[in-house]
Design a protein around this motif. Structure first.
Motif, mmCIF file in Angstrom:
data_model
loop_
_atom_site.group_PDB
_atom_site.id
_atom_site.type_symbol
_atom_site.label_atom_id
_atom_site.label_comp_id
_atom_site.label_asym_id
_atom_site.label_seq_id
_atom_site.Cartn_x
_atom_site.Cartn_y
_atom_site.Cartn_z
ATOM 1 N N MET A 69 0.863 -1.305 0.043
ATOM 2 C CA MET A 69 -0.022 0.067 -0.092
ATOM 3 C C MET A 69 0.891 1.175 -0.087
ATOM 4 S SD MET A 69 -3.267 -0.888 2.536
ATOM 5 C CE MET A 69 -3.796 0.539 2.274
ATOM 6 N N LEU A 70 0.675 2.265 -0.785
ATOM 7 C CA LEU A 70 1.209 3.351 -0.985
ATOM 8 C C LEU A 70 0.480 4.833 -1.032
ATOM 9 C CD1 LEU A 70 3.195 2.312 -4.082
ATOM 10 C CD2 LEU A 70 3.919 2.221 -1.976
ATOM 11 N N LYS A 71 1.030 5.603 -0.438
ATOM 12 C CA LYS A 71 0.370 6.939 -0.169
ATOM 13 C C LYS A 71 0.779 7.786 -1.294
ATOM 14 C CE LYS A 71 -1.616 10.219 2.889
ATOM 15 N NZ LYS A 71 -1.927 10.663 4.182
ATOM 16 N N PHE A 72 0.451 8.541 -1.976
ATOM 17 C CA PHE A 72 0.815 9.669 -2.936
ATOM 18 C C PHE A 72 0.356 11.137 -2.266
ATOM 19 C CE2 PHE A 72 0.971 6.040 -5.231
ATOM 20 C CZ PHE A 72 2.624 5.891 -5.658
ATOM 21 N N ASP A 73 1.094 12.134 -2.330
ATOM 22 C CA ASP A 73 0.618 13.420 -2.115
ATOM 23 C C ASP A 73 -0.248 13.758 -3.077
ATOM 24 O OD1 ASP A 73 2.038 14.365 -4.294
ATOM 25 O OD2 ASP A 73 3.553 15.399 -3.048
ATOM 26 N N SER A 74 -1.154 14.659 -2.910
ATOM 27 C CA SER A 74 -2.368 15.175 -3.711
ATOM 28 C C SER A 74 -1.935 15.875 -5.160
ATOM 29 C CB SER A 74 -3.308 16.173 -2.862
ATOM 30 O OG SER A 74 -2.533 17.314 -2.576
ATOM 31 N N ARG A 75 -0.545 16.294 -5.092
ATOM 32 C CA ARG A 75 -0.068 16.777 -6.191
ATOM 33 C C ARG A 75 -0.006 15.681 -7.558
ATOM 34 N NH1 ARG A 75 5.151 19.542 -5.593
ATOM 35 N NH2 ARG A 75 6.106 17.604 -6.454
ATOM 36 N N ASN A 76 0.612 14.475 -6.995
ATOM 37 C CA ASN A 76 0.901 13.399 -7.791
ATOM 38 C C ASN A 76 -0.288 12.450 -7.857
ATOM 39 O OD1 ASN A 76 3.883 13.243 -8.414
ATOM 40 N ND2 ASN A 76 3.807 14.026 -6.429
ATOM 41 N N ALA A 77 -1.405 12.584 -7.295
ATOM 42 C CA ALA A 77 -2.468 11.647 -7.207
ATOM 43 C C ALA A 77 -3.060 11.530 -8.532
ATOM 44 C CB ALA A 77 -3.691 12.149 -6.395
ATOM 45 N N PRO A 78 -3.296 12.583 -9.487
ATOM 46 C CA PRO A 78 -3.779 12.739 -10.880
ATOM 47 C C PRO A 78 -2.980 11.769 -11.660
ATOM 48 C CG PRO A 78 -3.921 14.907 -9.904
ATOM 49 C CD PRO A 78 -3.327 14.135 -9.067
ATOM 50 N N TYR A 79 -1.651 11.987 -11.576
ATOM 51 C CA TYR A 79 -0.607 11.322 -12.291
ATOM 52 C C TYR A 79 -0.910 9.673 -12.089
ATOM 53 C CZ TYR A 79 3.720 9.339 -14.245
ATOM 54 O OH TYR A 79 4.526 8.716 -14.914
ATOM 55 N N VAL A 80 -0.649 9.341 -10.665
ATOM 56 C CA VAL A 80 -0.872 7.820 -10.603
ATOM 57 C C VAL A 80 -2.194 7.402 -10.967
ATOM 58 C CG1 VAL A 80 -0.858 6.197 -8.543
ATOM 59 C CG2 VAL A 80 0.730 8.311 -8.535
ATOM 60 N N ILE A 81 -3.204 8.137 -10.946
ATOM 61 C CA ILE A 81 -4.487 7.576 -11.385
ATOM 62 C C ILE A 81 -4.599 7.489 -12.776
ATOM 63 C CG2 ILE A 81 -7.134 8.300 -11.576
ATOM 64 C CD1 ILE A 81 -6.820 9.373 -9.004
ATOM 65 N N THR A 82 -4.226 8.426 -13.351
ATOM 66 C CA THR A 82 -4.065 8.110 -15.112
ATOM 67 C C THR A 82 -2.893 7.165 -15.671
ATOM 68 O OG1 THR A 82 -2.699 10.211 -15.293
ATOM 69 C CG2 THR A 82 -4.984 10.382 -15.476
#
Length: 81
Positions: free
Chosen positions: A1-14
């Motif tokens: 399980m990994l947690k990304f900051d909100s700035r990188n979230a869209p990148y990891v989702i797409t």
């Protein structure tokens, strides 16, 4: 399980890290995902590429391995200066 900051979230989702990626939580505090993989060198490289924008929540062994690699990086830098 990994947690990304909100700035990188869209990148990891797409651009999922792995086809098994599941979003556990996506909010103002960041994105938590789960991927079902066997930890290996490629995964470590991917994690290190996110730098301070990622937190390893589990497994503990992977978190410890990344911490060891970062410590070695810092120690190498100190010995060269």
């Amino acid at each position: 399980m990994l947690k990304f900051d909100s700035r990188n979230a869209p990148y990891v989702i797409t651009k999922p890290l792995h086809h098994t990626q599941q979003i556990i939580e996506n909010g103002e505090n960041g994105l938590i995902i789960r991927i079902d993989v066997i930890p290996n060198f490629e995964l470590e490289r991917e994690i290190l590429g996110f730098g301070e924008n990622i937190e390893i929540l589990a497994p503990k062994r992977l978190k410890q391995q990344i911490q060891r690699r970062i410590t070695k990086m810092v120690e190498k830098d100190k010995s060269e200066n």
